[in-house]
Design a protein around this motif. Structure first.
Motif, PDB file in Angstrom:
ATOM      1  N   LEU A 127       0.848  -1.195   0.000  1.00 31.18           N
ATOM      2  CA  LEU A 127       0.000   0.000   0.000  1.00 31.18           C
ATOM      3  C   LEU A 127       0.881   1.240   0.000  1.00 31.18           C
ATOM      4  CD1 LEU A 127      -2.764  -0.750   2.670  1.00 31.18           C
ATOM      5  CD2 LEU A 127      -3.060  -0.647   0.200  1.00 31.18           C
ATOM      6  N   LEU A 128       0.444   2.248  -0.727  1.00 33.48           N
ATOM      7  CA  LEU A 128       1.100   3.550  -0.690  1.00 33.48           C
ATOM      8  C   LEU A 128       0.199   4.497   0.081  1.00 33.48           C
ATOM      9  CD1 LEU A 128       2.248   3.778  -4.421  1.00 33.48           C
ATOM     10  CD2 LEU A 128       3.614   3.089  -2.458  1.00 33.48           C
ATOM     11  N   ARG A 129       0.792   5.298   0.959  1.00 29.26           N
ATOM     12  CA  ARG A 129       0.008   6.214   1.782  1.00 29.26           C
ATOM     13  C   ARG A 129       0.340   7.652   1.421  1.00 29.26           C
ATOM     14  NH1 ARG A 129       0.994   2.011   5.509  1.00 29.26           N
ATOM     15  NH2 ARG A 129      -0.930   1.148   6.363  1.00 29.26           N
ATOM     16  N   ARG A 154     -11.553   5.746 -14.846  1.00 29.46           N
ATOM     17  CA  ARG A 154     -10.816   6.961 -15.178  1.00 29.46           C
ATOM     18  C   ARG A 154     -10.541   7.815 -13.935  1.00 29.46           C
ATOM     19  NH1 ARG A 154      -9.206   4.434 -18.517  1.00 29.46           N
ATOM     20  NH2 ARG A 154      -9.816   4.379 -20.714  1.00 29.46           N
ATOM     21  N   GLU A 155     -11.460   7.847 -12.987  1.00 31.10           N
ATOM     22  CA  GLU A 155     -11.211   8.562 -11.737  1.00 31.10           C
ATOM     23  C   GLU A 155     -10.019   7.958 -11.001  1.00 31.10           C
ATOM     24  OE1 GLU A 155     -15.832   9.983 -10.794  1.00 31.10           O
ATOM     25  OE2 GLU A 155     -14.964   8.237  -9.794  1.00 31.10           O
ATOM     26  N   PHE A 156      -9.977   6.626 -10.977  1.00 29.65           N
ATOM     27  CA  PHE A 156      -8.859   5.954 -10.304  1.00 29.65           C
ATOM     28  C   PHE A 156      -7.545   6.280 -11.002  1.00 29.65           C
ATOM     29  CE2 PHE A 156      -5.888   2.511  -9.593  1.00 29.65           C
ATOM     30  CZ  PHE A 156      -5.954   2.331  -8.218  1.00 29.65           C
ATOM     31  N   ASP A 157      -7.522   6.188 -12.330  1.00 27.57           N
ATOM     32  CA  ASP A 157      -6.299   6.470 -13.089  1.00 27.57           C
ATOM     33  C   ASP A 157      -5.828   7.908 -12.863  1.00 27.57           C
ATOM     34  OD1 ASP A 157      -6.358   3.899 -14.089  1.00 27.57           O
ATOM     35  OD2 ASP A 157      -7.303   4.471 -15.992  1.00 27.57           O
ATOM     36  N   LEU A 158      -6.774   8.842 -12.824  1.00 24.02           N
ATOM     37  CA  LEU A 158      -6.417  10.233 -12.576  1.00 24.02           C
ATOM     38  C   LEU A 158      -5.869  10.405 -11.161  1.00 24.02           C
ATOM     39  CD1 LEU A 158      -6.334  13.182 -13.478  1.00 24.02           C
ATOM     40  CD2 LEU A 158      -8.726  13.403 -12.769  1.00 24.02           C
ATOM     41  N   ALA A 159      -6.482   9.730 -10.196  1.00 26.56           N
ATOM     42  CA  ALA A 159      -5.997   9.801  -8.815  1.00 26.56           C
ATOM     43  C   ALA A 159      -4.567   9.298  -8.711  1.00 26.56           C
ATOM     44  CB  ALA A 159      -6.919   8.996  -7.897  1.00 26.56           C
ATOM     45  N   VAL A 160      -4.241   8.220  -9.404  1.00 24.39           N
ATOM     46  CA  VAL A 160      -2.880   7.663  -9.367  1.00 24.39           C
ATOM     47  C   VAL A 160      -1.873   8.677  -9.913  1.00 24.39           C
ATOM     48  CG1 VAL A 160      -1.359   5.891 -10.328  1.00 24.39           C
ATOM     49  CG2 VAL A 160      -3.618   5.256  -9.481  1.00 24.39           C
ATOM     50  N   VAL A 161      -2.208   9.300 -11.027  1.00 21.10           N
ATOM     51  CA  VAL A 161      -1.301  10.295 -11.623  1.00 21.10           C
ATOM     52  C   VAL A 161      -1.089  11.466 -10.666  1.00 21.10           C
ATOM     53  CG1 VAL A 161      -0.979  11.939 -13.501  1.00 21.10           C
ATOM     54  CG2 VAL A 161      -1.871   9.658 -13.990  1.00 21.10           C
ATOM     55  N   LEU A 162      -2.166  11.976 -10.088  1.00 21.07           N
ATOM     56  CA  LEU A 162      -2.053  13.120  -9.176  1.00 21.07           C
ATOM     57  C   LEU A 162      -1.256  12.767  -7.928  1.00 21.07           C
ATOM     58  CD1 LEU A 162      -5.715  14.459  -9.469  1.00 21.07           C
ATOM     59  CD2 LEU A 162      -3.663  15.606 -10.338  1.00 21.07           C
ATOM     60  N   LEU A 163      -1.535  11.601  -7.340  1.00 26.50           N
ATOM     61  CA  LEU A 163      -0.866  11.205  -6.101  1.00 26.50           C
ATOM     62  C   LEU A 163       0.623  10.955  -6.312  1.00 26.50           C
ATOM     63  CD1 LEU A 163      -3.619   8.847  -4.651  1.00 26.50           C
ATOM     64  CD2 LEU A 163      -2.854  11.013  -3.642  1.00 26.50           C
ATOM     65  N   ASN A 164       0.988  10.511  -7.486  1.00 21.88           N
ATOM     66  CA  ASN A 164       2.402  10.259  -7.784  1.00 21.88           C
ATOM     67  C   ASN A 164       3.147  11.518  -8.220  1.00 21.88           C
ATOM     68  OD1 ASN A 164       2.860   7.462  -7.227  1.00 21.88           O
ATOM     69  ND2 ASN A 164       1.562   6.969  -8.969  1.00 21.88           N
ATOM     70  N   ASN A 165       2.451  12.647  -8.243  1.00 20.29           N
ATOM     71  CA  ASN A 165       3.080  13.907  -8.649  1.00 20.29           C
ATOM     72  C   ASN A 165       2.724  15.041  -7.694  1.00 20.29           C
ATOM     73  OD1 ASN A 165       4.410  13.586 -11.542  1.00 20.29           O
ATOM     74  ND2 ASN A 165       2.533  12.349 -11.542  1.00 20.29           N
ATOM     75  N   ILE A 166       2.711  14.741  -6.403  1.00 17.44           N
ATOM     76  CA  ILE A 166       2.362  15.752  -5.403  1.00 17.44           C
ATOM     77  C   ILE A 166       3.343  16.919  -5.480  1.00 17.44           C
ATOM     78  CG2 ILE A 166       2.255  16.216  -2.914  1.00 17.44           C
ATOM     79  CD1 ILE A 166       1.106  13.440  -2.540  1.00 17.44           C
ATOM     80  N   GLY A 167       2.785  18.140  -5.517  1.00 18.88           N
ATOM     81  CA  GLY A 167       3.597  19.335  -5.564  1.00 18.88           C
ATOM     82  C   GLY A 167       3.939  19.808  -6.968  1.00 18.88           C
ATOM     83  N   ARG A 168       3.580  19.019  -7.978  1.00 20.30           N
ATOM     84  CA  ARG A 168       3.920  19.373  -9.366  1.00 20.30           C
ATOM     85  C   ARG A 168       2.674  19.814 -10.117  1.00 20.30           C
ATOM     86  NH1 ARG A 168       4.641  15.379 -14.019  1.00 20.30           N
ATOM     87  NH2 ARG A 168       5.280  16.701 -15.727  1.00 20.30           N
ATOM     88  N   VAL A 169       2.790  20.887 -10.912  1.00 24.36           N
ATOM     89  CA  VAL A 169       1.675  21.335 -11.745  1.00 24.36           C
ATOM     90  C   VAL A 169       1.575  20.407 -12.958  1.00 24.36           C
ATOM     91  CG1 VAL A 169       0.733  23.190 -13.160  1.00 24.36           C
ATOM     92  CG2 VAL A 169       1.915  23.730 -11.020  1.00 24.36           C
TER      93      VAL A 169
END
Length: 227
Positions: A127-129, A154-169
């Motif tokens: 798990l990633l937190r 698609r919501e899940f895929d978008l969440a993964v992208v956002l969570l893996n790029n915290i702090g980046r526009v």
């Protein structure tokens, strides 16, 4: 990566927070065990720094709660003024990965943190937190405060992208090409719609410890909320 620092000395806590932030980490500080346990109940952190002698709850209870809720893969470091060999071995037996004698030598503190992080990062976590959010990429599951959240593909895929790029526009076109790669009939309004849904479903207005911001003329940025 989000650190929890539980330390009743405000000056000590602020120094530890500044040190960790200088290394690029997010930090939440708690002045007592009660406030920390309330936050822990809402969701885990990635690394714990615990003062063994708190005014309200002893360190062994906090370490036990961390192990009970978060398992044995998450690093726990204890800070203590007691350095007797028997006491130090008790701390380790009760679930801490390491202990730091007080007064804290700050460069040694960072070195010990980095050693533990290298050990953890050599493993593949189940798990990633991220704040109060738990992400299981392989199982395609996501939880907020321990409760599973139902997302579309698609919501899940978008969440993964956002969570893996915290702090980046992330630009809207970049998000489109990452998430809707084979769908030619979608536009940037689709990104806005899905981002709005995620903000509500995953508490991305700060409730989860994360804030999804719209960056005018560019796209979106997910930030950790510091306390």
């Amino acid at each position: 990566m989000i650190f929890a620092v539980v330390e009743d000395s405000r000056s000590q806590a602020e120094v530890l927070k500044a040190l960790l932030k200088s290394e690029g980490y997010q930090v939440e500080v708690f002045a007592n065990g009660e406030s920390f346990l309330a936050a822990l109940h809402g969701g885990g952190f990635d690394f714990y720094v615990i003062d063994w002698a708190l005014p309200d709850i002893s360190g062994d209870i906090l370490v036990g709660k961390i192990r009970e809720q978060c398992g044995w893969d998450v690093p726990v470091v204890v800070c203590t003024a007691r350095t007797e060999e028997d006491f130090a071995s008790d701390i380790l037996r009760q679930g801490a990965d390491d202990y730091i004698p007080k007064p804290v030598r700050y460069m040694e503190f960072l070195a010990r943190v980095n050693v533990l992080l290298r050990r953890v990062q050599g493993k593949t976590p189940s798990l990633l937190r991220f704040g109060r959010i738990e992400l299981d990429v392989e199982g395609r599951r996501i939880r907020l405060n321990g409760q599973e959240v139902e997302l579309t593909q698609r919501e899940f895929d978008l969440a993964v992208v956002l969570l893996n790029n915290i702090g980046r526009v992330l630009g809207r076109d970049e998000l489109l090409s990452s998430v809707w790669v084979r769908e030619a009939d979608v536009d940037t309004r689709t990104v806005d719609t899905h981002a709005s849904r995620l903000r509500k479903k995953l508490g991305l207005a700060g409730e989860s410890g994360l804030m999804l911001m719209s960056v005018y003329g560019q796209g979106y940025r997910l930030d950790a909320v510091n306390r």
